[in-house]
Enzyme design. Structure first.
Site, PDB file in Angstrom:
ATOM      1  N   TYR A 235       0.878  -1.173   0.000  1.00 51.49           N
ATOM      2  CA  TYR A 235       0.000   0.000   0.000  1.00 51.49           C
ATOM      3  C   TYR A 235       0.917   1.225   0.000  1.00 51.49           C
ATOM      4  O   TYR A 235       1.668   1.437   0.972  1.00 51.49           O
ATOM      5  CB  TYR A 235      -0.852  -0.075   1.266  1.00 51.49           C
ATOM      6  CG  TYR A 235      -1.828   1.030   1.514  1.00 51.49           C
ATOM      7  CD1 TYR A 235      -3.121   0.970   0.999  1.00 51.49           C
ATOM      8  CD2 TYR A 235      -1.489   2.109   2.323  1.00 51.49           C
ATOM      9  CE1 TYR A 235      -4.050   1.960   1.274  1.00 51.49           C
ATOM     10  CE2 TYR A 235      -2.411   3.105   2.594  1.00 51.49           C
ATOM     11  CZ  TYR A 235      -3.688   3.024   2.071  1.00 51.49           C
ATOM     12  OH  TYR A 235      -4.606   4.002   2.359  1.00 51.49           O
ATOM     13  N   CYS A 236       0.879   2.005  -1.069  1.00 51.25           N
ATOM     14  CA  CYS A 236       1.884   3.067  -1.243  1.00 51.25           C
ATOM     15  C   CYS A 236       1.250   4.447  -1.124  1.00 51.25           C
ATOM     16  O   CYS A 236       0.854   5.056  -2.129  1.00 51.25           O
ATOM     17  CB  CYS A 236       2.560   2.927  -2.603  1.00 51.25           C
ATOM     18  SG  CYS A 236       3.311   1.319  -2.873  1.00 51.25           S
TER      19      CYS A 236
ATOM     20  N   HIS B  41       4.623  -9.214  45.425  1.00 50.70           N
ATOM     21  CA  HIS B  41       4.658  -7.784  45.793  1.00 50.70           C
ATOM     22  C   HIS B  41       3.530  -7.051  45.076  1.00 50.70           C
ATOM     23  O   HIS B  41       3.360  -7.181  43.857  1.00 50.70           O
ATOM     24  CB  HIS B  41       6.010  -7.165  45.400  1.00 50.70           C
ATOM     25  CG  HIS B  41       7.182  -7.867  46.022  1.00 50.70           C
ATOM     26  ND1 HIS B  41       7.344  -7.980  47.385  1.00 50.70           N
ATOM     27  CD2 HIS B  41       8.239  -8.511  45.468  1.00 50.70           C
ATOM     28  CE1 HIS B  41       8.456  -8.651  47.648  1.00 50.70           C
ATOM     29  NE2 HIS B  41       9.014  -8.992  46.494  1.00 50.70           N
TER      30      HIS B  41
ATOM     31  N   GLN C 253      10.147  -3.694  32.850  1.00 52.09           N
ATOM     32  CA  GLN C 253      10.303  -3.296  34.259  1.00 52.09           C
ATOM     33  C   GLN C 253      10.226  -4.528  35.178  1.00 52.09           C
ATOM     34  O   GLN C 253      11.038  -4.682  36.094  1.00 52.09           O
ATOM     35  CB  GLN C 253       9.190  -2.296  34.625  1.00 52.09           C
ATOM     36  CG  GLN C 253       9.370  -1.618  35.960  1.00 52.09           C
ATOM     37  CD  GLN C 253      10.592  -0.711  35.977  1.00 52.09           C
ATOM     38  OE1 GLN C 253      11.026  -0.229  34.936  1.00 52.09           O
ATOM     39  NE2 GLN C 253      11.165  -0.515  37.144  1.00 52.09           N
TER      40      GLN C 253
ATOM     41  N   GLU D 124       0.125   3.796  10.225  1.00 52.58           N
ATOM     42  CA  GLU D 124      -1.334   3.616  10.076  1.00 52.58           C
ATOM     43  C   GLU D 124      -2.086   4.763  10.763  1.00 52.58           C
ATOM     44  O   GLU D 124      -3.176   4.598  11.299  1.00 52.58           O
ATOM     45  CB  GLU D 124      -1.716   2.258  10.681  1.00 52.58           C
ATOM     46  CG  GLU D 124      -3.023   1.664  10.193  1.00 52.58           C
ATOM     47  CD  GLU D 124      -2.919   0.920   8.870  1.00 52.58           C
ATOM     48  OE1 GLU D 124      -1.813   0.801   8.321  1.00 52.58           O
ATOM     49  OE2 GLU D 124      -3.974   0.499   8.385  1.00 52.58           O
ATOM     50  N   GLY D 125      -1.475   5.963  10.732  1.00 57.36           N
ATOM     51  CA  GLY D 125      -2.030   7.136  11.424  1.00 57.36           C
ATOM     52  C   GLY D 125      -1.408   7.202  12.812  1.00 57.36           C
ATOM     53  O   GLY D 125      -1.617   6.304  13.630  1.00 57.36           O
TER      54      GLY D 125
ATOM     55  N   GLN E  63      -1.087  11.062  17.377  1.00 57.94           N
ATOM     56  CA  GLN E  63      -1.653  12.418  17.329  1.00 57.94           C
ATOM     57  C   GLN E  63      -2.726  12.510  16.248  1.00 57.94           C
ATOM     58  O   GLN E  63      -3.771  13.155  16.447  1.00 57.94           O
ATOM     59  CB  GLN E  63      -0.535  13.451  17.052  1.00 57.94           C
ATOM     60  CG  GLN E  63       0.451  13.641  18.205  1.00 57.94           C
ATOM     61  CD  GLN E  63       1.353  12.437  18.438  1.00 57.94           C
ATOM     62  OE1 GLN E  63       1.788  11.766  17.501  1.00 57.94           O
ATOM     63  NE2 GLN E  63       1.650  12.143  19.696  1.00 57.94           N
TER      64      GLN E  63
HETATM   65  C1  LIG Z   1       7.790   0.504   9.861  1.00 58.83           C
HETATM   66  C2  LIG Z   1       6.895   1.391   9.068  1.00 58.83           C
HETATM   67  C3  LIG Z   1       6.052   0.838   8.107  1.00 58.83           C
HETATM   68  C4  LIG Z   1       5.226   1.657   7.328  1.00 58.83           C
HETATM   69  N1  LIG Z   1       4.474   1.104   6.323  1.00 58.83           N
HETATM   70  C5  LIG Z   1       3.821   1.921   5.462  1.00 58.83           C
HETATM   71  C6  LIG Z   1       3.173   1.388   4.291  1.00 58.83           C
HETATM   72  O1  LIG Z   1       3.150   0.182   4.057  1.00 58.83           O
HETATM   73  N2  LIG Z   1       2.572   2.253   3.431  1.00 58.83           N
HETATM   74  C7  LIG Z   1       2.575   3.596   3.647  1.00 58.83           C
HETATM   75  O2  LIG Z   1       2.010   4.318   2.821  1.00 58.83           O
HETATM   76  N3  LIG Z   1       3.180   4.136   4.740  1.00 58.83           N
HETATM   77  C8  LIG Z   1       3.798   3.331   5.634  1.00 58.83           C
HETATM   78  N4  LIG Z   1       4.446   3.864   6.740  1.00 58.83           N
HETATM   79  C9  LIG Z   1       4.460   5.322   6.932  1.00 58.83           C
HETATM   80  C10 LIG Z   1       3.644   5.759   8.121  1.00 58.83           C
HETATM   81  O3  LIG Z   1       2.284   5.642   7.825  1.00 58.83           O
HETATM   82  C11 LIG Z   1       4.086   7.199   8.470  1.00 58.83           C
HETATM   83  O4  LIG Z   1       5.348   7.086   9.084  1.00 58.83           O
HETATM   84  C12 LIG Z   1       3.102   7.893   9.365  1.00 58.83           C
HETATM   85  O5  LIG Z   1       1.935   8.210   8.662  1.00 58.83           O
HETATM   86  C13 LIG Z   1       3.685   9.184   9.965  1.00 58.83           C
HETATM   87  O6  LIG Z   1       4.235   9.972   8.955  1.00 58.83           O
HETATM   88  P1  LIG Z   1       5.735  10.554   9.103  1.00 58.83           P
HETATM   89  O7  LIG Z   1       6.601   9.424   9.498  1.00 58.83           O
HETATM   90  O8  LIG Z   1       6.047  11.265   7.859  1.00 58.83           O
HETATM   91  O9  LIG Z   1       5.638  11.537  10.312  1.00 58.83           O
HETATM   92  P2  LIG Z   1       5.167  13.077  10.235  1.00 58.83           P
HETATM   93  O10 LIG Z   1       3.868  13.166   9.519  1.00 58.83           O
HETATM   94  O11 LIG Z   1       6.297  13.893   9.766  1.00 58.83           O
HETATM   95  O12 LIG Z   1       4.902  13.351  11.769  1.00 58.83           O
HETATM   96  C14 LIG Z   1       5.973  13.570  12.695  1.00 58.83           C
HETATM   97  C15 LIG Z   1       5.334  13.814  14.074  1.00 58.83           C
HETATM   98  O13 LIG Z   1       4.484  14.975  14.004  1.00 58.83           O
HETATM   99  C16 LIG Z   1       3.176  14.643  14.447  1.00 58.83           C
HETATM  100  N5  LIG Z   1       2.189  15.394  13.671  1.00 58.83           N
HETATM  101  C17 LIG Z   1       2.119  15.542  12.323  1.00 58.83           C
HETATM  102  N6  LIG Z   1       1.047  16.282  11.975  1.00 58.83           N
HETATM  103  C18 LIG Z   1       0.412  16.589  13.129  1.00 58.83           C
HETATM  104  C19 LIG Z   1      -0.776  17.326  13.447  1.00 58.83           C
HETATM  105  N7  LIG Z   1      -1.528  17.880  12.515  1.00 58.83           N
HETATM  106  N8  LIG Z   1      -1.116  17.454  14.751  1.00 58.83           N
HETATM  107  C20 LIG Z   1      -0.348  16.884  15.726  1.00 58.83           C
HETATM  108  N9  LIG Z   1       0.765  16.178  15.493  1.00 58.83           N
HETATM  109  C21 LIG Z   1       1.148  16.030  14.215  1.00 58.83           C
HETATM  110  C22 LIG Z   1       3.049  13.141  14.189  1.00 58.83           C
HETATM  111  O14 LIG Z   1       2.050  12.552  15.007  1.00 58.83           O
HETATM  112  C23 LIG Z   1       4.448  12.668  14.524  1.00 58.83           C
HETATM  113  O15 LIG Z   1       4.559  12.485  15.910  1.00 58.83           O
HETATM  114  C24 LIG Z   1       5.234   3.055   7.558  1.00 58.83           C
HETATM  115  C25 LIG Z   1       6.072   3.602   8.546  1.00 58.83           C
HETATM  116  C26 LIG Z   1       6.911   2.791   9.284  1.00 58.83           C
HETATM  117  C27 LIG Z   1       7.818   3.429  10.300  1.00 58.83           C
END
Ligand SMILES: Cc1cc2nc3c(=O)[nH]c(=O)nc-3n(C[C@H](O)[C@H](O)[C@H](O)COP(=O)(O)OP(=O)(O)OC[C@H]3O[C@@H](n4cnc5c(N)ncnc54)[C@H](O)[C@@H]3O)c2cc1C
Length: 384
Positions: free
Chosen positions: A123-124, A278, A336, A363-364, A367
């Site tokens: 899923y891209c 405990h 722990q 997956e979202g 936050q």
């Molecule tokens: C192991 C792994 C597997 C994954 N697999 C897939 C996959 O198969 N397909 C795919 O499409 N994606 C995949 N992802 C991507 C994943 O969905 C994203 O990492 C995720 O959506 C967060 O995006 P980001 O990493 O760019 O973080 P960012 O969006 O840059 O966010 C960074 C931080 O800012 C916070 N933040 C951002 N916007 C807001 C807001 N409006 N309010 C409050 N806080 C905010 C976030 O919660 C986070 O803590 C994967 C990621 C990982 C690490």
């Protein structure tokens, strides 16, 4: 009526997945975590069991199961290893929009062969600059005659290095934001599709995660899923269905941590008694059980709503947010309870803690889940 009793068919499914988890996944989980290698043979076995295609209707060769049924088997698989479960589960994430919105030709052309022969899907959606805000995506799809010409790089793609099929989201016009996004079904063999090296991750190291680049990839128009301008909506609908599955995966992982911590607490003697004697340790274990049961019920509720064809965005977000936090807390407390032993590679709880962290991110994120929930609570209320 609300009932929590599983049918005998559901119990059989749960038992089959549990057996697979204990006999096939658990024995090699530590090795794949250590090496960061992808368990392709396990994927083949999982495919043969129908675990990659539970939601595909029977007429196309799938399991014809519901979302709640899929959650039941997901908890068991994740109890064995969350990374391996995620690689199994991602095919469901990628195939679900085809199941829900595909034309008959697309279902016959893509779902049927996928079920017949071992295949993986990805899923891209995410990109290097675009995670929580996918409407700003930079990957483009330019209409040219009977084709879309796809250009861009997707990041963090689970199964990226092994997928036979990519469900790719791209924009036809960045100015239109989410309304410009389309989704395309892209076989991995198309010219111009390339994947990067496996990303060296903190946890869930058995799952394969790579960047995937699309350079001037000519995708026939018949591979467009639903209409133009519909891609974003379809991506979000898929997440409403799959968030309960990730939530229940977190429950499976947390359950394993609780079981290990309980076992250790019974045998580790300090002050002349097992540490389970405990109260501080007892209460940590009790809090684990409270969180796990609550998260499981929330995941089941979100799944059950989806099975009834009801909107579940808020409930799916609640389940995913709580379950991810529970998994993080339970695994941290498991470390722990193990004390110094928990902080070593001699015991599996440190791995579970590393595996749990990313559930609060993908997956979202934690936050973004709270953003979905508060938006639903507050309706159109705007910040001053
Ligand atoms: C192991 C792994 C597997 C994954 N697999 C897939 C996959 O198969 N397909 C795919 O499409 N994606 C995949 N992802 C991507 C994943 O969905 C994203 O990492 C995720 O959506 C967060 O995006 P980001 O990493 O760019 O973080 P960012 O969006 O840059 O966010 C960074 C931080 O800012 C916070 N933040 C951002 N916007 C807001 C807001 N409006 N309010 C409050 N806080 C905010 C976030 O919660 C986070 O803590 C994967 C990621 C990982 C690490």
């Amino acid at each position: 009526m609300i009932g929590f009793e599983l049918t005998s068919v559901q119990k059989d499914l749960q038992n089959r997945a549990s057996q697979f988890s204990k006999e096939v996944i658990s024995p090699v989980a530590a090795k794949h975590d250590h090496d960061g290698t992808f368990p392709l043979e396990i994927m083949k076995k999982a495919h043969a069991q129908g675990f990659l295609t539970p939601l595909v209707p029977k007429e196309f060769g799938g399991g014809g199961l519901g979302i709640l049924d899929t959650c039941l088997l997901s908890e068991e698989l994740a109890a064995g290893d969350m990374g391996i479960f995620v690689s199994i589960f991602v095919s469901t994430l990628a195939l679900y929009p085809i199941i829900k919105y595909g034309t008959e030709d697309q279902k016959t052309g893509f779902l049927k062969p996928f079920c017949q022969k071992f295949s993986l899907a990805s899923y891209c959606l995410s990109e290097y600059h675009v995670g929580s805000d996918p409407a700003s995506m930079e990957t483009t799809a330019r209409a040219e005659g009977d084709y879309y010409v796809l250009n861009g790089t997707k990041m963090w793609i689970t199964n990226g290095g092994y997928a036979d099929l990519y469900l790719v989201f791209a924009t036809t016009d960045p100015q239109k934001k989410h309304k410009g996004i389309i989704s395309l079904i892209v076989p991995a063999g198309f010219q111009g599709v390339r994947h990067g090296k496996p990303i060296d991750k903190m946890g869930q190291r058995a799952s394969n995660t790579t960047a995937v680049t699309f350079r001037d990839v000519r995708v026939p128009r018949e591979n467009l899923l639903a209409g133009e301008g519909e891609g974003f909506k379809k991506a979000m609908v898929a997440l409403d269905i799959t968030r309960p599955m990730i939530a229940i995966g977190a429950v499976g992982l947390a359950r394993t941590a609780m079981e290990l911590a309980t076992q250790y607490a019974r045998t580790r003697i300090q002050f002349g008694v097992p540490i389970a004697g405990h109260q501080a340790v007892q209460f940590m274990l009790a809090d684990m059980a409270i969180g796990i049961d609550a998260a499981r019920l929330l995941a089941w509720r979100a799944a059950s709503l989806a099975d009834q064809g009801l909107r579940n965005s808020r409930e799916a977000a609640i389940a995913k947010a709580l379950a991810a936090d529970v998994a993080m807390r339970v695994t941290t407390d498991a470390v722990q309870i193990y004390g110094g032993m928990g902080y070593t590679k001699w015991h599996p709880v440190e791995k579970l803690m590393r595996d749990a962290k990313v559930i609060q991110i993908y997956e979202g994120s934690a936050q973004i889940m709270r953003k979905v929930i508060s938006k639903d609570l507050l309706g159109g209320t705007k910040a001053p």
